[in-house]
Enzyme design. Structure first.
Site, mmCIF file in Angstrom:
data_model
loop_
_atom_site.group_PDB
_atom_site.id
_atom_site.type_symbol
_atom_site.label_atom_id
_atom_site.label_comp_id
_atom_site.label_asym_id
_atom_site.label_seq_id
_atom_site.Cartn_x
_atom_site.Cartn_y
_atom_site.Cartn_z
ATOM 1 N N SER A 1 -9.777 2.382 2.963
ATOM 2 C CA SER A 1 -8.805 3.185 2.177
ATOM 3 C C SER A 1 -7.971 2.285 1.439
ATOM 4 O O SER A 1 -7.526 2.613 0.547
ATOM 5 C CB SER A 1 -7.972 4.015 3.130
ATOM 6 N N LYS B 1 0.965 -1.340 -0.001
ATOM 7 C CA LYS B 1 -0.035 -0.103 0.087
ATOM 8 C C LYS B 1 0.996 1.276 0.026
ATOM 9 O O LYS B 1 1.872 1.195 0.817
ATOM 10 C CB LYS B 1 -0.929 0.046 1.202
ATOM 11 N N SER C 1 -10.210 0.368 7.464
ATOM 12 C CA SER C 1 -9.630 0.748 5.980
ATOM 13 C C SER C 1 -9.029 -0.794 5.244
ATOM 14 O O SER C 1 -8.662 -0.958 4.283
ATOM 15 C CB SER C 1 -8.793 1.447 5.844
#
Lengths: 95, 506, 491
Positions: free
Chosen positions: B171, B91, B195
């Protein structure tokens, strides 16, 4: 609770974000609705309740006083927008 | 499996990565079914054909191939690390040395860290190889991955008979979409209010949020420091256990890192659940959940009953205040954590006639709308005159929520809830309604406030063919029970397989 | 203790409209003596190439986190003990949020609601010998900021983060001071205490110790007036000047019919005046909240007890003991305790010797020599033992006072011992009467014309004495010479 335009401008100044006139109106609505919503917390009786900052129950670990870091000037300045080899540079600040 | 792989190898040396997962890759590499380099090449090809999904911000294919060669060498010489040669996605919130790290924000558009986050370093030490940096909601703020500076990520899942593009959740939408679309067998992610779990539920993958303090936060772009936690997104529960073992560990550079032993979590996969107990929170039953999700929850309860688990009704009376408390605490911490993005030291700088305008213009242009909104909220709730009414109040409610959970865990080993109130929605559907967007996190947020570990596991498909996730929550540092309980969901559910590679460009 | 608000103030500024009293409170920032910084492992030492004592944490790179330095915590506790203050076992670090280029994180890690040290007290002896007691409100730990350079380039400000993150103790007094003089004495005393404890080197030129001064004025007996804060004053002299100017400025303002607006001011060392800083009231909303990257600090009783054991004898106690043990007067004792190194030196010299003589030689000859050579007492070419030996040679009559001074100079230059020098250069005093008598006779013979004058003007005896001593190359014992000259002249 509604938030006034004046308050938004003050907050924007504290946060160092410039906002345009049309943005202010939109933000007034959005933030006011969020504030109204979060005010449901007032329903909760929190008398004598200690605030909780963190779920960990231990206390701060301390480290030994050895110099084991620093001397990283080129790493630190490698992403600097100003091109100086030794300093960060900003427009002149008058005190 | 082995025959078809060998046959494929014979045919075109391209591996069908859709059928692979972390533990099967580990075994195959050990056995020599294929090499790490061949594997990396296969993932590269698939990623290159998957640009429609817009999952990767940055790819590191050259380095990945080089690293794969090194890994192959180590495997041959029997010097392999536990997860040697396995390619993964990271990420874009984790600082990776020498590789652009942007938090999917314009304000960090060309930032190249000279340092490696502890979690990614741990993964690389065990032999893993980075394929690239995955997109996310800007600064981890969002539930749909629509706020990334690189544009929305597209969910590889679509409703049956529909071509409407759906969100992958957020997210960590880039991470969840990439794993779901087999663009990497493991993606690192972070969870502050849901998330990891929510995007996992939206994409039919397994998302684990470890206990707060289990994984180091050093080198991860901070959003809300008392809530952020790194975790893996994978295809299976076993993979999740493997990944956690590789990611976790005490870090003395992080004062909030817990000095707790990292167990061999994989060992807990084969556990007997007889006599254990699961709690069903009464208050969550009263939430506005889709019918399919409600039914799926019931189904899951049945599976556990049949396995000899005691099902108990529990009370978490303050959880209904978790979402508003979260939307005070998280923006407050974020408003302070994001103050360092000021155009002075790194990242984007928009020049101004004086310092004040440099700050204001840089941050106005560098941050997206959602981030700005949260910074303003956060600044407001901490400001003079409002601190007690908002921030302090929220922290007190937080303690009550925590106590609710501790009380519940006196009588049950785990708590079972759906992960999300709905399945994946369309891109653009909720973006202009912040409160609606926030309500996605209603089932996940209480967990972050309490610092507990939780996992989302795909548990079924809804009536339009979209994946649903079920959430298990356990007590502090009891991740092993998540794996114990989690396996049953995988064994009991209908087969969940993504129908087509509709987005692939050959 | 009361607010020290009474109608008989210690110090008054007189004006045609009546008396004014000045009320002063100080916020002292003291840099902690440690190897590394408060929350990072980079060097805390002064100087260094720009940006060299800077780590990723100090530069607030994305993802960086603070880890607290145990030694800094110890130093704060030690200082609290030296200030006779309450040590708070539980304390919390808070973020103080504001934007400034020398503050890379956009916040300073400090302590707001729960500081590590609570209330304490410092005794200050005034010039007239009376004591005042200045109450300490609190002491907390916080990060220092980097340094801004405005003069390198006309259009830009350059930032060096070497100092960013160095540990500071902020020591806050209650508004107990009443004059510039008192403030200066307080800071001097505090500095001495910190140096005794070795928790701060008190080096104001290097910025180790700085003061923010809160000044207000009022009519004696009235409530406190509106105060102004003068920031970052870095010398004791300037502290006095700033208070003098500001109190007069405020009095003038009020007497002209204006109100004092609460503001932050800077002291301009070139003009000797204070001026207002540009900041507005809103800018001071620091939005303190507990730093979520840190956990609360919790000190065990053992931790504190260990530090108690390490406490040195503090200035007040040392002064009392020296006065008692060596029968010194307050003035001499003050000089010796102003730095614990002086006292230590003294006690070596004074061991088995005349304490008054020891003090005189130290505060007289030694200090002026060290001053002249810009040396610390640590770097003194004359060791305490050697000075003691010199004093022995005076006491046993080997050297006269005058000769001793000469030997002293040679000791400074050569670092040799007194005895060695006396032997090498044959400098012992001539004390036996016959030798001196020979010299006196010689001088009298050579100056028989002056003898008659001397009988008239006894002051001329001194001239004869001087000549004899000169003739003896300084070795003749002056009192013996004087005695014999008087005898020979017939006085």
């Amino acid at each position: 609770m509604t938030i006034s335009k004046d308050r938004i401008l003050k907050i924007a100044n504290l946060s160092k974000i410039s906002i345009s006139e049309d943005q202010i109106e939109k933000l007034e609505v959005e933030i006011s609705s969020i504030l109204n919503w979060v005010e449901t917390l007032n329903e909760v009786d929190t008398e004598n309740i200690e605030p909780m900052s963190n779920s960990l129950t231990n206390f701060l670990q301390m480290r030994e006083d050895i110099v084991n870091d620093g001397e990283k000037r080129s790493d630190i300045l490698s992403n600097s927008p100003a091109e100086d080899e030794s300093f960060f540079v900003v427009p002149k600040v008058i005190e | 499996m082995k025959v078809s792989l060998w046959f494929q190898k014979l045919l075109n040396k391209m591996i069908d990565v859709r059928v692979l997962d972390l533990s099967s890759i580990r075994d195959s590499l050990k056995k020599g079914d294929f090499t790490s380099k061949e594997l990396v090449k296969s993932y590269i090809e698939r990623i290159e054909g998957s640009s429609k999904l817009n999952t990767y911000n940055t790819t590191t294919f050259e380095q990945a191939l080089d690293r794969a060669e090194i890994s192959d060498g180590k495997i041959k010489k029997n010097e392999a690390g536990p997860l040697e040669g396995i390619p993964i996605g990271i990420k874009d919130l984790f600082c990776t040395q020498g590789v652009k790290t942007t938090a999917s924000s314009k304000i960090l558009e060309n930032f190249i860290p000279s340092y490696e986050s502890t979690v990614t370093e741990n993964l690389f030490k065990s032999g893993m190889i980075m394929l690239g940096k995955l997109s996310n909601d800007e600064f981890a703020m969002g539930s749909s991955n629509e706020t990334s500076a690189n544009g929305a990520v597209v969910n590889p899942w679509r409703s049956r008979n529909s071509e409407k593009e759906l969100v992958p959740g957020g997210s960590s939408g880039g991470s969840s979409a990439a794993v779901a679309a087999s663009l990497c067998p493991l993606a690192t992610a972070t969870d502050t209010g849901g998330s990891i779990r929510q995007p996992a539920a939206f994409t039919g993958t397994v998302g684990l949020k470890p206990t707060y303090g289990r994984c180091s936060r050093w080198g991860i772009v901070a959003f809300a420091s008392s809530l952020d936690q790194a975790g893996p997104i994978t295809k299976t529960v076993r993979d999740s256990a493997l990944a956690l073992q590789a990611m976790a560990g005490y870090d003395n550079k992080d004062s909030t890192s817990a000095n707790i032993e990292v167990e061999n979590f994989e060992n807990y996969m084969n556990s007997n659940l007889n006599g254990m107990s699961i709690g069903i929170p009464k208050e969550f039953e009263e939430l506005d959940l889709s019918l399919d999700i409600r039914q799926n929850w019931e189904e899951a309860i049945q599976w556990y009953k049949e396995a000899g688990v005691n099902i108990k009704s529990i009370n978490l009376p303050h959880c209904k205040y978790a979402l508003p408390a979260y939307y005070i605490i998280a923006p407050a911490e974020a408003s302070s954590n994001l103050a360092r993005y000021d155009g002075v030291k790194y990242g984007k700088r928009v020049p101004g006639e004086d310092l004040d305008s440099l700050y204001k213009r840089t941050r106005a242009e560098g941050f997206g709308d959602e981030v700005k909104r949260r910074i303003l909220m956060g600044t407001y709730v901490l400001s003079a005159g409002y601190y007690d009414a908002y921030y302090l109040k929220a922290q007190k409610v937080r303690r009550l929520i925590h106590e609710d959970f501790l009380e519940a865990f006196k009588t049950v080993d785990a708590i079972l809830t759906p992960t999300t109130p709905t399945t994946a929605f369309g891109i653009g559907e909720n973006i202009s309604d912040p409160l609606k967007m926030y309500s996605n996190d209603i089932l996940t947020v209480p967990v972050n406030l309490a610092g507990l570990p939780a996992i989302s596991i795909p548990s079924g498909l809804d009536s339009s063919g979209l994946p649903m996730g079920i959430q298990l929550i356990t007590n502090h540092f009891d991740e092993k029970s998540l794996f114990k309980f989690g396996r049953l969901i995988e064994e009991s559910r209908v087969n969940i397989e993504m129908p087509t590679d509709w987005w692939i460009k050959k | 203790m009361s607010e020290n608000n009474n109608r008989n103030p210690r110090f008054i500024i007189e004006s045609p409209t009546g008396d004014w009293e000045v009320v002063i409170g100080l916020e002292i920032h003291a840099q902690i003596t440690s190897n590394s910084k408060l929350f990072s492992g980079s060097s805390a030492s002064y100087g260094g190439e720009p940006m060299s004592h800077v780590s990723l944490v100090d530069a607030a790179m994305p993802g960086m986190l603070p880890v607290i330095n145990k030694q800094c915590v110890r130093q704060a506790v030690k200082t609290g003990l030296g200030l006779k203050a309450e040590i708070n076992k539980y304390s919390v670090f808070d973020r103080k949020n504001y934007f400034y280029p020398d503050l890379p994180q956009g916040y300073q890690i400090s302590q707001f609601k729960h500081p590590i040290v609570g209330e304490g007290i410092v005794k200050v002896t005034l010039k007239d010998g009376s004591d005042i007691f200045v109450r300490i409100e609190r002491l907390h730990l916080e990060q220092d900021a980097g340094k801004s350079f405005h003069d390198i380039d006309p259009q830009s400000t350059y930032i060096d983060l070497n100092r960013s993150g160095v540990a500071l103790m902020e020591i806050v007094t209650k508004p107990d001071l009443r004059s510039a003089e008192e403030a200066k004495l307080f800071v001097t005393k505090l500095r001495t205490i910190l140096r005794y404890l070795e928790t701060c080197d008190g080096n104001m030129e290097e910025g180790s110790l700085r003061a923010d001064i809160n000044v207000s004025v009022r009519r004696p007996g009235d409530e406190l007036g509106t105060r102004c804060e003068i920031k970052n004053v870095n010398s004791i002299k300037f502290i006095g000047m700033a208070i003098d100017y500001e109190s007069k400025r405020q009095i003038d303002e009020i007497e002209s019919g204006n109100e004092i607006s609460q503001e932050t001011r800077l002291f301009d060392i070139s003009t000797g005046k204070t001026r207002s800083m540009r900041s507005k009231e809103e800018a001071h909303d620091y939005r303190y909240f507990p730093d979520p990257d840190l956990l609360p600090l919790n000190l065990s009783q053992d931790f504190i007890d260990e530090i108690v054991k390490e406490l040195p004898e503090l200035p007040d106690d040392k002064k009392d003991r020296l006065m008692e043990q060596y029968k010194l007067n307050s003035y001499d004792a003050d000089i010796l305790v102003s730095d614990k190194k002086y006292a230590k030196y003294f006690e070596v010299v004074a061991k088995g010797r005349d304490p008054k003589l020891s003090v005189n030689w130290i505060s007289g000859e030694l200090f002026s020599a060290l001053n002249r050579l810009s040396l610390d007492i640590d770097q003194s070419p004359i060791t305490a033992d050697n000075l003691g030996e010199l004093i022995d040679l005076i006491t046993d009559g080997t050297l006269s006072g005058r000769l001793a001074k000469d030997v002293f100079e040679i000791m400074l230059e050569t670092q040799k011992s007194a005895k060695l020098i006396v032997n090498e250069q044959g400098m012992s005093q001539i004390t036996d009467e016959s030798s001196i008598e020979k010299l006196v006779d010689k001088i009298i013979d050579e100056n028989s014309d002056k003898v008659a004058q001397a009988k008239e003007k006894p002051k001329m005896v001194g001239w004869f004495v001087g000549q004899v001593i000169k003739e003896s190359q300084g070795k003749a014992n002056p009192s013996k010479v004087n005695e014999l000259v008087l005898k020979k002249i017939g006085l």
